[in-house]
Design a protein around this motif. Structure first.
Motif, PDB file in Angstrom:
ATOM      1  N   UNK A 122       0.861  -1.183   0.000  1.00 63.29           N
ATOM      2  CA  UNK A 122       0.000   0.000   0.000  1.00 63.29           C
ATOM      3  C   UNK A 122       0.897   1.233   0.000  1.00 63.29           C
ATOM      4  N   UNK A 123       0.817   2.005  -1.062  1.00 63.68           N
ATOM      5  CA  UNK A 123       1.667   3.180  -1.191  1.00 63.68           C
ATOM      6  C   UNK A 123       1.191   4.329  -0.319  1.00 63.68           C
ATOM      7  N   UNK A 124       2.057   5.300  -0.055  1.00 61.97           N
ATOM      8  CA  UNK A 124       1.665   6.471   0.745  1.00 61.97           C
ATOM      9  C   UNK A 124       0.671   7.337  -0.020  1.00 61.97           C
ATOM     10  N   UNK A 125      -0.211   8.015   0.662  1.00 62.43           N
ATOM     11  CA  UNK A 125      -1.197   8.856  -0.028  1.00 62.43           C
ATOM     12  C   UNK A 125      -0.544  10.056  -0.705  1.00 62.43           C
ATOM     13  N   UNK A 126      -1.060  10.380  -1.878  1.00 60.71           N
ATOM     14  CA  UNK A 126      -0.613  11.556  -2.615  1.00 60.71           C
ATOM     15  C   UNK A 126      -1.754  12.571  -2.621  1.00 60.71           C
ATOM     16  N   UNK A 127      -1.530  13.713  -1.997  1.00 54.55           N
ATOM     17  CA  UNK A 127      -2.574  14.728  -1.879  1.00 54.55           C
ATOM     18  C   UNK A 127      -2.449  15.738  -3.019  1.00 54.55           C
ATOM     19  N   UNK A 128      -3.592  16.186  -3.517  1.00 56.60           N
ATOM     20  CA  UNK A 128      -3.579  17.146  -4.615  1.00 56.60           C
ATOM     21  C   UNK A 128      -4.892  17.929  -4.632  1.00 56.60           C
ATOM     22  N   UNK A 129      -4.948  18.915  -5.522  1.00 55.28           N
ATOM     23  CA  UNK A 129      -6.125  19.769  -5.691  1.00 55.28           C
ATOM     24  C   UNK A 129      -6.788  19.461  -7.020  1.00 55.28           C
ATOM     25  N   UNK A 130      -8.095  19.568  -7.053  1.00 52.16           N
ATOM     26  CA  UNK A 130      -8.827  19.375  -8.295  1.00 52.16           C
ATOM     27  C   UNK A 130      -8.581  20.563  -9.223  1.00 52.16           C
TER      28      UNK A 130
END
Length: 259
Positions: free
Chosen positions: A152-160
């Motif tokens: 399970x990879x680390x979460x990647x946060x981003x904006x729409x």
């Protein structure tokens, strides 16, 4: 006997614009020379103004996160490799749906190839989350239930798309509101009334993405906690505006007549 020569005469002529002649004509149709309008009608009233600037800085955290779940198996028989990965893949996708995730937020890709004398099967599940707390609960569940063959990879946060433009617009509006409040306080202090805006100009705007001071950008991103990653992916926008307002005289309160 010759007549005495008359002294030279001087004639002063003033050209009156046609627009003025329309108002200066008398009933007989003659134009009265050197007829001027009162000075009060020619001079424009001087507009009193107040010039203020306003600044604002706003921020917005990421509204999406993506987690990648990978599973692989290498077997001598092709069917066994497919079966091993397929069993774990079904468990992952069913667990996601039971947690309320929609199908459009789940993307599954499969890769099957031959490696020397064996068959290698690999599957990848990309999950998009809008609720970060639910994301953490699901990731913890998968880590607990599945073996080490599932990564399970680390979460990647981003904006729409469009989030940065909306943030810039919000910063400009807040800066205008701050300038308007400042102008109101100035007029109230000197006993005047603030009028309508005559000029609104945005002089400066900038945006940037948050950086963690205690974690340099050159360091490994995986070492950050979830909250640190959210802060690092936070967008900031700043705006500076210049506004000119009309200044009116102090409003007189109407006296109510008593019967």
């Amino acid at each position: 006997m010759s007549l005495p020569q008359a002294p030279p005469s001087r004639v002063f002529v003033q050209l009156v614009p046609w627009a003025d002649r329309e108002h200066d004509e008398v009933s007989g149709g003659e134009v009265l020379p050197d007829v001027r309008r009162p000075a009060s009608t020619q001079a424009q009233a001087v507009t009193r103004e107040v010039h203020v600037s306003g600044t604002a800085e706003v921020s917005a955290g990421p509204n999406r996160a993506q987690v990648t779940v990978r599973m692989r198996s290498t077997k001598e028989a092709a069917a066994e490799a497919k079966k091993s990965v397929g069993r774990r893949l079904d468990y992952v996708t069913q667990s996601l749906r039971r947690q309320g995730l929609q199908a459009e937020n789940i993307t599954v890709t499969k890769d099957f190839r031959r490696v020397e004398n064996a068959y290698h099967m690999e599957a990848e599940v990309c999950v998009t989350f809008t609720e970060f707390e639910k994301m953490q609960n699901i990731c913890n569940l998968l880590v607990e239930k599945l073996d080490s063959s599932v990564v399970i990879g680390p979460p990647q946060f981003y904006h729409t798309p469009g989030a940065a433009e909306n943030l810039r617009r919000q910063a400009c509006l807040v800066a205008v509101e701050n300038a308007w409040r400042k102008a109101q306080e100035v007029c109230r202090l000197v006993g005047q009334t603030l009028g309508k805006p005559l000029l609104i100009r945005e002089e400066q705007t900038k945006e940037w993405e948050g950086q963690m001071e205690e974690h340099p950008s050159s360091g490994p991103l995986n070492s950050l906690t979830v909250q640190q990653k959210i802060k690092s992916a936070t967008l900031y926008a700043a705006s500076k505006v210049f506004i000119t307002f009309e200044v009116k005289g102090k409003e007189k309160k109407k006296k109510h007549l008593r019967n």
